[in-house]
Scaffold this active site. Structure first.
Site, PDB file in Angstrom:
ATOM      1  N   HIS A 538      -5.960  -3.508  -1.784  1.00 22.25           N
ATOM      2  CA  HIS A 538      -6.254  -4.883  -1.523  1.00 22.25           C
ATOM      3  C   HIS A 538      -7.565  -5.245  -0.961  1.00 22.25           C
ATOM      4  CE1 HIS A 538      -4.851  -8.689   0.983  1.00 22.25           C
ATOM      5  NE2 HIS A 538      -5.515  -8.977   0.259  1.00 22.25           N
ATOM      6  N   HIS A 543     -11.402  -7.554  -1.787  1.00 19.84           N
ATOM      7  CA  HIS A 543     -12.125  -8.204  -0.956  1.00 19.84           C
ATOM      8  C   HIS A 543     -13.295  -7.646  -0.725  1.00 19.84           C
ATOM      9  CE1 HIS A 543      -9.154 -11.042   0.974  1.00 19.84           C
ATOM     10  NE2 HIS A 543      -8.443 -10.177   0.320  1.00 19.84           N
ATOM     11  N   HIS A 729      -6.303  -9.555  -7.661  1.00 20.74           N
ATOM     12  CA  HIS A 729      -5.986  -9.913  -6.099  1.00 20.74           C
ATOM     13  C   HIS A 729      -4.566 -10.533  -6.172  1.00 20.74           C
ATOM     14  CE1 HIS A 729      -6.092 -12.558  -2.522  1.00 20.74           C
ATOM     15  NE2 HIS A 729      -6.289 -11.422  -1.965  1.00 20.74           N
ATOM     16  N   ASN A 733      -1.515  -9.342  -3.637  1.00 25.16           N
ATOM     17  CA  ASN A 733      -1.696 -10.173  -2.152  1.00 25.16           C
ATOM     18  C   ASN A 733      -0.389 -11.065  -2.072  1.00 25.16           C
ATOM     19  OD1 ASN A 733      -3.064 -11.250  -0.110  1.00 25.16           O
ATOM     20  ND2 ASN A 733      -2.690 -13.029  -1.033  1.00 25.16           N
ATOM     21  N   ILE A 877      -7.660 -16.020   0.280  1.00 25.87           N
ATOM     22  CA  ILE A 877      -6.960 -15.692   1.533  1.00 25.87           C
ATOM     23  C   ILE A 877      -6.791 -14.233   1.806  1.00 25.87           C
ATOM     24  CG2 ILE A 877      -4.691 -15.691   0.241  1.00 25.87           C
ATOM     25  CD1 ILE A 877      -5.488 -17.129   3.921  1.00 25.87           C
TER      26      ILE A 877
END
Length: 877
Positions: A538, A543, A729, A733, A877
């Site tokens: 993740h 990110h 993602h 997520n 997010i």
């Protein structure tokens, strides 16, 4: 070929300018009406946490009146796209300033707080057709400029300027802000009067690499992860600097320019915890007011009663435990009493009680509430079965690690030897096959955390965490589901690494002490996987690795560039959430260190994994082939044959990947007719060079980087970027709360090893199975923090923009790309229907499992909230 292409581009450029000049002659003597859509924002003091809460409660968006922003407060000067000013370095001619007039009603105002103003552009042969404009804000506060539209421009009709940017008062800028029309140009095709403006805008976005960045700035620059430590708090709050060394390579983050700490000049000082939401990112990268309010809900909830007191010594006291699973279920039924503390008392004085209850999700009696996670919504116990344990490796929140076993002993960089009992346990469950036969038939699979954890395990186990490195072996059954065969739990030898390792193998059992030990073994696997998921699958692989792409794109690709227009929607909010993460989650003593098992070694473990990161392998087909989960097959859908036919993440992912790749190919092929055009695109080549050599500079010498010399390389690169930022993602997520919101299903830490025989703790394994497990995994207070964290991370905000959508319909004026994008959207709708149909097919047993939880994490669209589906365009997010 290169010379011919260049000559053709110049000729095309000159012909285009002549056409625009001819049209400009029609403009003399009249005027063009237009409208400006904007939103004004109240100045909010993010230095005070309590005042922020009050501000969110009142609403961050003012109702804008014509009196406040009319008259001469805001002026616009249009810039010619056809006529150059010879006295001003051949930049396009500037028109006279025009001012906003009366407010008007328009459907373009789609968000509360937006208001449209009319303006009048006087036609002037010297200006001709506008290609850009300067805007000057003489108002006392910033406003969000959404669009500017000119109506009935002769020979053009409407001209759209898609802005979507915050404009601060004029004194904040050295030069007035510039915005370009929604026309797309390669650098060599830009109208000559706009060339200088294009170059200057990129220079402004790059900055000069000095000074502390201010709120209103739009400067994109790079820095190491040197802002995770707080040396003034002592050695327990010191972490290595990530990036810039062979020992700790890492992608670059956005530079903030804060001063160094007094204790260590190489460490950047941190903001106080209550100013975390004001961390610098370029102004247009900051969250919307809606997203701010969502994060405030988490921040209040966490700081108020989940975050442990600041003094680390208080963590050593025995926390309150969940005594049984039924007590955990009360969390979703409002049965956990919220204990007031000093922070709660202080903010309650300034925040209305009904607002506080909404933010903290409590009822009038102060009982804490959480929504029921999907994994226990239909069946309260199916999560604990071996079937669900295995299914989540294919359709859970981290379905990107399981591999087809291709050799035995298991391939390892650290230790080629395996516990010999593993072979015995495996062959006992292969229905007469030998292990080698099962490998050849691709019937064996492995979830292997050994190489990732083992270098850190000795250190990790000196903290409050006590865990093992795990290997899980599974076999493929005739019905297409996976069956666990054995779990190996591995520890460093207590006398030192030179003595090797200690390894125990556990096999499936349901009853007695063997059943409890098997449950504990599965829990340790889940703990391993939770940490790997958060820190590597993740954080690192979505990110962190995307942030340099965002920075390089804004520094090197003009907003006029086709690749900027293609990628920009997939970068929305990412720098903002990453900045917030550095402040609250991944820093020393942050929420992530408190809730996942590697604790203070979390980012070091992520850093070690980055050494093996390979950009081309982030393509889904390449990833599946590398893990042995697919083989190339020209006769199969998408050119791949899955080893496990019912592998929901891969099945749905390949559909999404193919749709993205087709869209990117259609789009890029419109602007680049051959490889030479890719090679001669100066901005594109600067972008790719900086991305490799600076943004991912620690890996710049790796031979696997695409050379960016062909159209195919460009298409593949952009497809990977979009896939990672959107679908990948989303898949890892938005299932965090549906699967992990119930801690026993996905514990994030373990606090003790399997007790020694003959101890009271071992006896408890026989007498109280639930309590023994709950004493091993995450304690109550940290479970509540973890639930709160994954809830906010799994929730879609009302302003989300999903794959196949754009926040502004007029994002380009080129018809062919608009048609290709419409085709892309329709393809995604077809995929949604396909997913729905597959989830209804009872033969596909991995899609819902015994928990009756259909796989929807790659379903493209979603409603607002905690839905367990939806692919946002970006890591928002």
């Amino acid at each position: 070929m290169a010379d011919a292409t260049t000559t053709k581009s110049v000729a095309s450029n000159e012909n285009g300018n002549k056409k625009m000049r001819c049209e400009a002659e029609e403009l003399e003597g009249g005027r063009i009406r237009g409208q400006v859509v904007l939103r004004k924002k109240k100045a909010t003091d993010f230095t005070s946490f309590a005042s922020t809460i009050v501000e969110v409660g009142r609403g961050l968006v003012d109702k804008v009146t014509g009196h406040e922003l009319g008259g001469k407060d805001v002026s616009v000067q249009f810039i010619s796209a056809v006529n150059a000013d010879h006295g001003n370095e051949l930049q396009g001619k500037l028109g006279n300033p025009v001012h906003l007039e009366d407010p008007v009603k328009t459907s373009a105002c789609s968000t509360p707080g937006e208001l449209a103003f009319s303006l009048t552009h006087h036609l002037d042969r010297e200006i001709g057709v506008p290609g850009a404009f300067l805007i000057r804000n003489n108002h006392h506060s910033e406003f969000f400029l959404k669009t500017v539209t000119l109506e009935d421009v002769p020979g053009h009709g409407q001209i759209h300027f898609v802005c979507n940017s915050w404009v601060y008062p004029a004194h904040c800028y050295a030069k007035d802000r510039i915005f370009f029309a929604n026309k797309t140009y390669l650098p060599s095709e830009t109208p000559a009067p706009l060339n200088k403006y294009r170059e200057e805008e990129l220079e402004n976005l790059r900055g000069d690499g000095t000074g502390e960045r201010k709120e209103w700035e739009r400067v994109y620059d790079y820095a190491y992860y040197n802002d995770l430590s707080e040396p003034q708090k002592g050695p327990n709050y010191v972490r290595p600097i990530l990036g810039g060394s062979t020992d700790h390579p890492y992608p670059r983050r956005g530079r903030t320019g804060r001063p160094p700490t007094k204790e260590d000049p190489d460490v950047e000082s941190r903001l106080p915890i209550l100013q975390s939401l004001s961390i610098y990112v370029p102004r247009d990268e900051r969250f919307s007011h809606i997203k701010f309010s969502d994060l405030l809900a988490f921040a209040v909830k966490s700081v108020a009663h989940f975050l442990i007191p600041a003094a680390e010594g208080q963590f050593d006291r025995t926390p309150r435990e969940f005594d049984n699973f039924q007590e955990i279920l009360k969390v979703y039924e409002g049965g956990i009493k919220l204990q007031k503390n000093q922070f709660i008392e202080s903010i309650m004085e300034s925040v209305p009680s009904e607002m506080l209850r909404e933010l903290l999700r409590t009822d009038s009696d102060g009982f804490l509430k959480f929504p029921t996670p999907q994994v226990i919504k239909e069946d309260k116990s199916a999560w604990s079965t071996d079937e669900e344990f295995a299914r989540e490796m294919l359709a859970g929140v981290d379905p990107v690690l399981i591999c087809c076993l291709q050799e035995f002993p298991c391939k390892s960089k650290l230790n080629p030897e395996n516990n010999p009992d593993m072979r015995v346990y495996i062959e006992e469950n292969l229905s007469g096959r030998t292990l080698d036969e099962a490998i050849k038939e691709k019937k064996l699979f492995i979830l292997d955390h050994y190489d990732t954890l083992m270098p850190f395990l000795r250190g990790i186990n000196t903290t409050s965490t006590k865990t093992y490195a795990t290997r899980t072996l599974l076999c493929l059954k005739e019905d297409g589901t996976l069956k666990p065969l054995a779990i190996e739990l591995i520890l460093p030898h207590p006398d030192g690494d030179e003595f090797g390792e200690i390894s125990e193998v556990y096999k499936p059992a349901k009853d007695g002490i063997e059943g409890t030990l098997w449950d504990l073994a599965k829990a340790y696997v889940s703990v391993n996987d939770s940490g790997y998921h958060q820190l590597i699958s993740h954080w690192l692989k979505t990110h962190a690795i995307i942030e340099p792409f965002i920075i390089a794109t804004n520094r090197q690709l003009s907003v006029l560039h086709p690749i900027h227009k293609l990628l920009h929607p997939h970068f929305r909010d990412t720098m903002s959430i990453n900045g917030f993460a550095r402040q609250i989650l991944i820093s020393a003593g942050g929420a992530l260190e408190m809730t996942v098992f590697p604790a203070k070694f979390s980012l070091e473990m992520s850093c070690a994994a980055y050494k093996d990161w390979v950009f081309p392998e982030q393509a889904l087909p390449a990833d599946l082939i590398k893990r042995g989960m697919a083989v190339e097959d020209a006769n199969s859908r998408h050119g791949l044959r899955l080893v496990i036919e019912d592998y929901p993440f891969a099945v749905d992912g390949l559909e999404i990947w193919s749709a993205i790749e087709t869209w990117v190919r259609d789009y890029c092929s419109f602007y680049y007719k051959n490889d030479e055009m890719v090679q001669e695109d100066t901005e594109l080549q600067s972008w790719w060079k900086e991305l490799r050599e600076v943004g991912h500079g620690d890996l710049k010498d790796k031979p696997w980087w695409p050379k960016m010399q062909s159209l195919d390389e460009l298409i593949q690169t952009c497809t990977i970027i979009i896939w990672v930022a959107s679908a990948l993602h989303a898949a890892i997520n938005f299932g965090q709360y549906p699967f992990g919101g119930y801690p026993p299903n996905r514990p994030a830490m373990s606090r003790r090893l399997i007790p020694e025989e003959g101890t009271p703790e071992y006896e408890e394994l026989q007498t109280n199975r639930e309590r023994a497990l709950l004493k091993t995994i995450t304690p109550q207070i940290l479970s509540l923090l973890g639930i709160s964290l994954v809830e906010i991370l799994s929730t879609h905000s009302p302003d989300e923009v999903y794959l196949g959508q754009r926040d502004t319909a007029e994002w380009t004026s080129d018809e062919a790309p608009l048609q290709a994008f419409e085709k892309f959207g329709k393809r995604l709708e077809e995929i949604e229907q396909r997913i729905t149909d597959m989830n209804s097919d009872e033969r596909l047993r991995n899609r819902a499992g015994l928990v009756r939880m259909p796989y929807t994490l790659l379903y493209p669209s979603s409603e607002v909230g905690l839905t367990g589906k939806g692919i946002p365009n970006s890591i928002s997010i």
